[in-house]
Design an enzyme around this catalytic site. Structure first.
Site, PDB file in Angstrom:
ATOM      1  N   HIS A 188       3.767  -1.376   0.220  1.00  0.00           N
ATOM      2  CA  HIS A 188       5.170  -1.069  -0.068  1.00  0.00           C
ATOM      3  C   HIS A 188       6.041  -2.274   0.308  1.00  0.00           C
ATOM      4  O   HIS A 188       6.001  -2.754   1.442  1.00  0.00           O
ATOM      5  CB  HIS A 188       5.614   0.190   0.684  1.00  0.00           C
ATOM      6  CG  HIS A 188       5.013   1.432   0.102  1.00  0.00           C
ATOM      7  ND1 HIS A 188       4.518   2.455   0.866  1.00  0.00           N
ATOM      8  CD2 HIS A 188       4.831   1.800  -1.204  1.00  0.00           C
ATOM      9  CE1 HIS A 188       4.060   3.410   0.069  1.00  0.00           C
ATOM     10  NE2 HIS A 188       4.229   3.034  -1.188  1.00  0.00           N
ATOM     11  N   GLU A 209       8.525  -2.678   3.510  1.00  0.00           N
ATOM     12  CA  GLU A 209       7.990  -2.453   4.857  1.00  0.00           C
ATOM     13  C   GLU A 209       7.540  -3.787   5.450  1.00  0.00           C
ATOM     14  O   GLU A 209       6.356  -4.044   5.640  1.00  0.00           O
ATOM     15  CB  GLU A 209       6.871  -1.398   4.771  1.00  0.00           C
ATOM     16  CG  GLU A 209       7.401  -0.067   4.250  1.00  0.00           C
ATOM     17  CD  GLU A 209       6.338   0.902   3.746  1.00  0.00           C
ATOM     18  OE1 GLU A 209       5.138   0.660   3.946  1.00  0.00           O
ATOM     19  OE2 GLU A 209       6.722   1.932   3.127  1.00  0.00           O
ATOM     20  N   ARG A 263      10.621  -0.625  -3.143  1.00  0.00           N
ATOM     21  CA  ARG A 263       9.357  -0.091  -2.615  1.00  0.00           C
ATOM     22  C   ARG A 263       8.175  -0.369  -3.539  1.00  0.00           C
ATOM     23  O   ARG A 263       7.059  -0.630  -3.100  1.00  0.00           O
ATOM     24  CB  ARG A 263       9.533   1.423  -2.431  1.00  0.00           C
ATOM     25  CG  ARG A 263       8.263   2.227  -2.178  1.00  0.00           C
ATOM     26  CD  ARG A 263       8.639   3.699  -2.046  1.00  0.00           C
ATOM     27  NE  ARG A 263       7.494   4.608  -2.116  1.00  0.00           N
ATOM     28  CZ  ARG A 263       6.856   5.083  -1.050  1.00  0.00           C
ATOM     29  NH1 ARG A 263       7.229   4.739   0.154  1.00  0.00           N
ATOM     30  NH2 ARG A 263       5.842   5.918  -1.205  1.00  0.00           N
ATOM     31  N   ASN A 323       1.072   3.025  -3.792  1.00  0.00           N
ATOM     32  CA  ASN A 323       0.268   3.943  -2.965  1.00  0.00           C
ATOM     33  C   ASN A 323       0.167   5.339  -3.581  1.00  0.00           C
ATOM     34  O   ASN A 323      -0.118   6.321  -2.897  1.00  0.00           O
ATOM     35  CB  ASN A 323       0.816   4.029  -1.532  1.00  0.00           C
ATOM     36  CG  ASN A 323      -0.307   4.182  -0.511  1.00  0.00           C
ATOM     37  OD1 ASN A 323      -1.416   3.688  -0.728  1.00  0.00           O
ATOM     38  ND2 ASN A 323      -0.041   4.896   0.569  1.00  0.00           N
ATOM     39  N   HIS A 345       1.493   0.287   6.947  1.00  0.00           N
ATOM     40  CA  HIS A 345       2.790   0.642   6.356  1.00  0.00           C
ATOM     41  C   HIS A 345       3.813   0.737   7.487  1.00  0.00           C
ATOM     42  O   HIS A 345       3.517   0.519   8.650  1.00  0.00           O
ATOM     43  CB  HIS A 345       2.687   2.010   5.667  1.00  0.00           C
ATOM     44  CG  HIS A 345       1.891   2.004   4.398  1.00  0.00           C
ATOM     45  ND1 HIS A 345       2.458   2.193   3.160  1.00  0.00           N
ATOM     46  CD2 HIS A 345       0.562   1.843   4.161  1.00  0.00           C
ATOM     47  CE1 HIS A 345       1.524   2.146   2.226  1.00  0.00           C
ATOM     48  NE2 HIS A 345       0.349   1.941   2.805  1.00  0.00           N
ATOM     49  N   GLU A 391       1.231   3.744  10.201  1.00  0.00           N
ATOM     50  CA  GLU A 391       2.672   3.602   9.975  1.00  0.00           C
ATOM     51  C   GLU A 391       3.225   2.958  11.240  1.00  0.00           C
ATOM     52  O   GLU A 391       3.254   3.584  12.306  1.00  0.00           O
ATOM     53  CB  GLU A 391       3.329   4.978   9.762  1.00  0.00           C
ATOM     54  CG  GLU A 391       2.897   5.696   8.504  1.00  0.00           C
ATOM     55  CD  GLU A 391       3.700   5.282   7.265  1.00  0.00           C
ATOM     56  OE1 GLU A 391       4.599   4.420   7.369  1.00  0.00           O
ATOM     57  OE2 GLU A 391       3.408   5.837   6.193  1.00  0.00           O
TER      58      GLU A 391
HETATM   59  O1  0X9 Z   1       3.866   7.798   1.374  1.00  0.00           O
HETATM   60  C1  0X9 Z   1       3.137   6.834   1.637  1.00  0.00           C
HETATM   61  O2  0X9 Z   1       2.549   6.185   0.784  1.00  0.00           O
HETATM   62  C2  0X9 Z   1       2.953   6.421   3.107  1.00  0.00           C
HETATM   63  N1  0X9 Z   1       4.187   6.541   3.810  1.00  0.00           N
HETATM   64  S1  0X9 Z   1       5.381   5.445   3.512  1.00  0.00           S
HETATM   65  O3  0X9 Z   1       6.541   5.867   4.256  1.00  0.00           O
HETATM   66  N2  0X9 Z   1       4.925   4.042   4.097  1.00  0.00           N
HETATM   67  O4  0X9 Z   1       5.584   5.350   2.125  1.00  0.00           O
HETATM   68  C3  0X9 Z   1       1.908   7.317   3.736  1.00  0.00           C
HETATM   69  C4  0X9 Z   1       0.552   7.098   3.173  1.00  0.00           C
HETATM   70  C5  0X9 Z   1      -0.465   8.080   3.682  1.00  0.00           C
HETATM   71  N3  0X9 Z   1      -1.625   8.071   2.832  1.00  0.00           N
HETATM   72  C6  0X9 Z   1      -1.606   8.611   1.588  1.00  0.00           C
HETATM   73  N4  0X9 Z   1      -0.616   9.281   1.147  1.00  0.00           N
HETATM   74  N5  0X9 Z   1      -2.711   8.484   0.888  1.00  0.00           N
HETATM   75 ZN    ZN Z   2       4.475   2.497   2.885  1.00  0.00          ZN
END
Ligand code: 0X9
Ligand code: ZN
Length: 441
Positions: free
Chosen positions: A199, A202, A253, A270, A323, A398
């Site tokens: 992302h 980040e 993002r 992601n 992340h 995270e």
């Molecule tokens: O939503 C996401 O992709 C991640 N959080 S963020 O705030 N950095 O965007 C969490 C990713 C956890 N893993 C998956 N969702 N596979």
């Molecule tokens: Zn992220």
């Protein structure tokens, strides 16, 4: 993030068309010039408001309706029994506060002027001493893509243990770099994969991954980790998005590939991986912040990384992706609330890492699966690494913080974040080494 496409219209940070963008620039004094003479979006007087923890599904659903409103965006999505961080432009703040009042929920202002934090986030000047000591990385500011790649190449040129290769090209033509650290002893060692910058906004992620890479190469305290494992490291996956956050929109993002039939740009990298792609917590709307793309691996960046992982799948024993923000050590799965059968083993190593991380400066992480402590979201790299590439130990970290600065985490926190995360990763890697050796006798 609970239902498929439930965040279908979160793409409101993106101006609706080129014309509008031009008008915005001409008529809006808050749009400033950056060094490359392009217009950079200003977040002057945008606020981030935090709700009290929500334990009521109706309130949660009501909060989610902000997702479709222009100039309102989530920094942290509302989750059951957790708070939400919501950013609003100056002329939307009153509306958001009114809505909170109607819902009977309390809130506080966590960031009063987002632009002010962004202005102070990344100093122009480097610490010259650090720069020299570390071969181009000061770790006192967030470096640009070119600097990070040059640093990686330079390390490869001067240290026999380090090699660099390009594993693919982004949609805007940037190279995606992979660093291998291997001391060459012991033949085919087990390997650990680390990547950052999925992302774009980040920033602490590529900075931390680069810091860990630097320490593995230069610090003798981590010699055992290089003796016992080969390391594969991609500091920035979403290279175009990362640069875009430096030049045009600090809060971008997604990737920067144009989508057919819409003005909305980019895919959430992601949500684009080819394991359970299209499941809950992803959207089919190209304007959404969690757009999964037209098909699995539609993005050259995710596809390049997946191929590089697959080529080494038998060697890689642990997959780590970084992340921000929230301070979580996330375990599979994210696409379903069901736990994998080896959950407790993955939890065991995750807890070892989180404990070592916390023992450094007291930074506390929660350890658990995304649906349990965050939200369900399918199509992520961690699920793919375990589900498709067959890498048993797969984690998403995270990083700092829990929202005081959020995406505006000051550069002055890079070294502390790097150091504590390194200690967490090192402890987990050492536990993994022990486990692998016990298992194979
Ligand atoms: O939503 C996401 O992709 C991640 N959080 S963020 O705030 N950095 O965007 C969490 C990713 C956890 N893993 C998956 N969702 N596979
Ligand atoms: Zn992220």
């Amino acid at each position: 993030m609970r239902e498929n496409g439930s965040l279908g219209r979160v793409g409101f940070l993106i101006p609706t068309c080129l014309l509008l963008q031009v008008l915005l620039v001409l008529g809006n004094p808050t749009v400033s010039q950056n060094s490359s003479e392009e217009e950079k979006k200003s977040y002057r007087n945008y606020k981030v408001l935090r709700t009290q923890p929500v334990d009521n599904k109706d309130v949660l659903d009501k909060l989610m309706t902000f997702a479709g409103v222009e100039d309102i965006s989530f920094w942290k999505y509302p989750v059951m029994n957790g708070s939400a961080d919501i950013m609003a432009s100056p002329d939307k703040v009153a509306f958001v506060e009114e809505t909170f009042k109607d819902m009977g929920i309390e809130h506080m202002t966590v960031i009063n002027d987002v632009e002010e934090l962004f202005q102070g986030q990344n100093p122009d000047v480097d610490n010259e001493y650090n720069l020299k000591q570390n071969g181009g990385m000061s770790f006192t500011r967030y470096h640009r893509y070119n600097e990070i790649i040059s640093y990686a190449k330079q390390q490869a040129a001067r240290d026999g243990m380090v090699s660099y290769q390009s594993i693919g090209t982004s949609s805007e033509g940037r190279e995606i770099g992979l660093v291998k650290i291997s001391d060459g002893t012991g033949g085919n060692k087990p390997a650990i994969w680390m990547d950052g910058g999925i992302h774009a906004r980040e920033w602490i992620s590529p900075a931390t991954v680069t810091y860990i890479m630097h320490k593995l190469i230069t610090d003798n305290n981590y010699r055992d980790l290089v003796q016992n494992f080969d390391w594969y490291i991609v500091p920035i996956i979403n290279v175009d998005g990362y640069e875009y956050t430096h030049t045009r929109d600090r809060l971008w993002r997604k990737t920067r590939r144009t989508n057919q039939g819409t003005h909305c740009v980019g895919t959430d990298p992601n949500r684009n991986w080819g394991f359970k792609w299209g499941g809950p917590g992803s959207s089919g709307d190209p304007c959404s912040e969690i757009y999964r793309g037209p098909k699995p691996f539609s993005e050259p960046e995710t596809s390049a990384v997946a191929n590089a992982v697959l080529a080494r799948r038998n060697q890689i024993k642990m997959y780590l992706t970084f992340h921000s923000y929230s301070q979580l050590w996330l375990l599979p799965w994210s696409y379903t609330r069901q736990r994998p059968s080896d959950y407790s083993e993955l939890q065991r190593l995750g807890l070892i890492g989180a404990r070592a991380l916390a023992s450094t400066y007291g930074t506390r992480y929660r350890v658990g699966s995304a649906p349990e402590i965050l939200y369900e979201a399918a199509g992520g790299s961690d699920d793919w690494a375990k589900g498709s590439a067959g890498i048993k130990y797969s984690y998403t970290l995270e990083l700092r913080d829990t929202g005081t600065y959020g995406f505006a985490l000051p550069a002055s926190q890079i070294t502390a974040t790097g150091e504590e995360t390194l200690r967490g990763v090192a402890a987990t890697a050492r536990a993994l080494h022990k486990t692998l050796n016990t298992a194979t006798g």
